[in-house]
Design a protein around this motif. Sequence first.
Motif, PDB file in Angstrom:
ATOM      1  N   LEU A 185      -1.224  -0.288  -4.191  1.00 49.48           N
ATOM      2  CA  LEU A 185      -0.507   0.961  -4.191  1.00 49.48           C
ATOM      3  C   LEU A 185      -1.348   2.158  -3.922  1.00 49.48           C
ATOM      4  N   CYS A 186      -1.193   3.002  -2.941  1.00 55.41           N
ATOM      5  CA  CYS A 186      -2.085   3.926  -2.677  1.00 55.41           C
ATOM      6  C   CYS A 186      -2.196   5.197  -3.902  1.00 55.41           C
ATOM      7  N   ILE A 187      -3.320   5.411  -4.352  1.00 51.58           N
ATOM      8  CA  ILE A 187      -3.151   6.118  -5.689  1.00 51.58           C
ATOM      9  C   ILE A 187      -3.058   7.869  -5.073  1.00 51.58           C
ATOM     10  N   PHE A 188      -3.694   7.878  -4.053  1.00 52.26           N
ATOM     11  CA  PHE A 188      -3.196   9.267  -3.301  1.00 52.26           C
ATOM     12  C   PHE A 188      -1.635   9.568  -3.350  1.00 52.26           C
ATOM     13  N   GLU A 189      -0.803   8.714  -3.328  1.00 47.79           N
ATOM     14  CA  GLU A 189       0.360   8.793  -3.711  1.00 47.79           C
ATOM     15  C   GLU A 189       0.829   9.507  -4.996  1.00 47.79           C
TER      16      GLU A 189
ATOM     17  N   PHE B  79      -4.028  -0.616  -7.674  1.00 47.65           N
ATOM     18  CA  PHE B  79      -4.099   0.205  -6.861  1.00 47.65           C
ATOM     19  C   PHE B  79      -5.124   0.196  -5.748  1.00 47.65           C
ATOM     20  N   CYS B  80      -4.946   0.889  -4.709  1.00 44.86           N
ATOM     21  CA  CYS B  80      -5.892   0.898  -3.627  1.00 44.86           C
ATOM     22  C   CYS B  80      -6.548   2.718  -3.928  1.00 44.86           C
ATOM     23  N   ALA B  81      -7.808   2.516  -4.242  1.00 50.17           N
ATOM     24  CA  ALA B  81      -8.363   3.894  -4.632  1.00 50.17           C
ATOM     25  C   ALA B  81      -9.750   4.061  -3.422  1.00 50.17           C
ATOM     26  N   ALA B  82      -9.563   3.437  -2.358  1.00 44.73           N
ATOM     27  CA  ALA B  82     -10.663   3.127  -1.656  1.00 44.73           C
ATOM     28  C   ALA B  82     -11.481   4.384  -1.225  1.00 44.73           C
ATOM     29  N   CYS B  83     -10.686   5.519  -1.004  1.00 47.37           N
ATOM     30  CA  CYS B  83     -11.314   6.776  -0.392  1.00 47.37           C
ATOM     31  C   CYS B  83     -11.956   7.277  -1.568  1.00 47.37           C
ATOM     32  N   PHE B  84     -11.950   6.774  -2.834  1.00 44.29           N
ATOM     33  CA  PHE B  84     -12.952   7.289  -3.955  1.00 44.29           C
ATOM     34  C   PHE B  84     -14.007   6.220  -4.047  1.00 44.29           C
TER      35      PHE B  84
ATOM     36  N   ILE C 134       0.903  -1.343   0.144  1.00 42.33           N
ATOM     37  CA  ILE C 134      -0.202  -0.087  -0.039  1.00 42.33           C
ATOM     38  C   ILE C 134       0.903   1.454   0.037  1.00 42.33           C
ATOM     39  N   ARG C 135       1.675   1.325   0.790  1.00 42.86           N
ATOM     40  CA  ARG C 135       2.832   2.539   0.810  1.00 42.86           C
ATOM     41  C   ARG C 135       3.952   2.269   0.065  1.00 42.86           C
ATOM     42  N   PRO C 136       4.636   3.002  -0.568  1.00 41.24           N
ATOM     43  CA  PRO C 136       5.653   2.782  -1.321  1.00 41.24           C
ATOM     44  C   PRO C 136       7.230   2.401  -0.706  1.00 41.24           C
TER      45      PRO C 136
ATOM     46  N   PRO D  41     -13.011   7.295   4.214  1.00 41.77           N
ATOM     47  CA  PRO D  41     -11.708   7.673   4.940  1.00 41.77           C
ATOM     48  C   PRO D  41     -10.541   6.546   4.724  1.00 41.77           C
ATOM     49  N   CYS D  42      -9.731   6.997   4.917  1.00 39.75           N
ATOM     50  CA  CYS D  42      -8.319   6.120   4.828  1.00 39.75           C
ATOM     51  C   CYS D  42      -8.099   5.359   6.196  1.00 39.75           C
ATOM     52  N   PHE D  43      -7.773   4.234   6.084  1.00 40.28           N
ATOM     53  CA  PHE D  43      -7.344   3.582   7.291  1.00 40.28           C
ATOM     54  C   PHE D  43      -6.021   3.187   7.242  1.00 40.28           C
ATOM     55  N   TYR D  44      -5.246   3.476   6.161  1.00 35.60           N
ATOM     56  CA  TYR D  44      -3.896   2.787   5.659  1.00 35.60           C
ATOM     57  C   TYR D  44      -2.879   4.076   5.788  1.00 35.60           C
ATOM     58  N   GLY D  45      -2.872   5.025   6.640  1.00 38.77           N
ATOM     59  CA  GLY D  45      -1.984   5.944   6.671  1.00 38.77           C
ATOM     60  C   GLY D  45      -2.125   7.359   6.066  1.00 38.77           C
ATOM     61  N   ILE D  46      -3.125   7.617   5.640  1.00 40.05           N
ATOM     62  CA  ILE D  46      -3.451   9.048   5.097  1.00 40.05           C
ATOM     63  C   ILE D  46      -4.459   9.607   6.279  1.00 40.05           C
ATOM     64  N   ASP D  47      -4.098  10.564   6.611  1.00 39.32           N
ATOM     65  CA  ASP D  47      -4.970  11.249   7.731  1.00 39.32           C
ATOM     66  C   ASP D  47      -6.155  11.902   7.112  1.00 39.32           C
TER      67      ASP D  47
HETATM   68  S1  SF4 Z   1      -7.803   4.758   1.111  1.00 41.35           S
HETATM   69 FE1  SF4 Z   1      -7.148   6.277  -0.279  1.00 41.35          FE
HETATM   70  S2  SF4 Z   1      -5.585   7.685   0.954  1.00 41.35           S
HETATM   71 FE2  SF4 Z   1      -5.859   5.355   1.878  1.00 41.35          FE
HETATM   72  S3  SF4 Z   1      -4.417   3.924   0.932  1.00 41.35           S
HETATM   73 FE3  SF4 Z   1      -6.251   3.989  -0.241  1.00 41.35          FE
HETATM   74  S4  SF4 Z   1      -6.104   5.193  -1.782  1.00 41.35           S
HETATM   75 FE4  SF4 Z   1      -4.667   5.874  -0.401  1.00 41.35          FE
END
Ligand code: SF4
Length: 467
Positions: free
Chosen positions: A237-241, A434-439, A178-180, A383-389
Amino acid sequence: MFGVYAPGEDVGKMTYFALHALQHRGQESAGIAVADGHTLTVTKQLGLVAQAFKAHDLASFEGHIAIGHTRYSTTGSSTSWENAQPMISAVGHNTIALAHNGNLVNTAELRDELKGNGVRFRSTTDSEVLASLVDHFTPEHHSMRAGIRETMKLVRGAYSTVLMSEQALYAFRDPYGIRPLVLGKLDDTGWVVASETCALDLVGAEYVRDVAPGEIVKLSAEGLEAEQAVPPQRASLCIFEFIYFARPDSVLYDCTLYEARQRMGAAIARSAPVEADIVIGVPDSGVPAATGYAQESGIPYGEGLAKNRYVGRTFISPSQTLRQQGIRLKLNPLKHVIGGKRLVVVDDSIVRGNTTRKLVQLLREAGAAEVHMRITSPPVRWPCFYGIDTDSQEQLIASYKSVDEIAAFIGADSLAYLSVEDMVASTGAVAERFCAACFTGEYPVEIPDSVREGKMHLEACGAREDG
Ligand code: SF4
């Protein structure tokens, strides 16, 4: 987060410089641990890298192994020294230091279990749980690598981690990636690992490869040893990155983030065109996207906002009060550029809506005739549970307002978001990576109900489960 194994190099100073390249990933505290084969020491302080270390700290770093961390809190208090990283602890006769990027989702459960086994905690972070598990398993298996492997079997969530003993450096990453976390080589002298490639560039290391999801990499006198400790899962991988978090000069999935952001801007120029006189970007991540919008639309690009570079990123400030102050301190409109003009304003995301509302207000006060907001991500609804506030769902404006309602709230003449499809296409990679869960609300790692309920509307939990 950074780690280096390099006999003959000044690894403490190297880590100090690398942390400057990674300062954008966390601004609440900074720490460096150094070991020389026999002794391991940690220096950490609240504040920015430049504030945390004095000249005598840098002069005192001796050794050939180091790790460093800049912290941005998602669990645990942001103002506690104990919560700053690297975490240091004893494992049998050894000392270890650990630095972690990400967020575990089963921390509470593991903490309770460890407390039941007599483990005492000094901090409130999930990183200490990671360290405690490694402490717990290493003596039992007579090997640090085995201790890490057993830990990885138990923890769930996002963790890109560097850990060092007096003799070796380890890097390990959750099975979803999830995180690079990247691996680089320093000529013939050693190895480095880092959250982003921009830190490799700064210390003169060459990118070798990513640390694979579920992998442990050990760097020591024996060279590089790698093992697939737990089976890799669907890459997430977190797409917010790509959108916001990582630096534009970093590379993820073979794509420079500057280019990806330009393509996001071009894509929204195609999907949401508007008549305007000038395109401006909200520094920093909105700027490459704004140049992409301008090129695609033919509307001239202009620098309409001056940024105070010495103020932290508003999104990652820990409290709402600080965020509000941050907005005022951070941006100043250039009146001669925007006065009387119809503006396209490109920004990376709208999370709570307050920053954008304030920005639109600033631009109008500076004389903008029209303000058309173009956002290079879809609405953030989860919400993100994986490290973005991104905090709890009730604070995410798109979780309870329509796009038109958000436009009215922020006071823009028009508002458009990038689609999930265009966002993914701009990265050059496929959605399955990708993880794009916040969207989308589709979380790759299951979130325990107790954790989920703290951050989500109950009806939204139901809505997701109903598909
Ligand atoms: S929920 Fe959003 S911010 Fe959190 S890891 Fe997934 S894409 Fe990134």
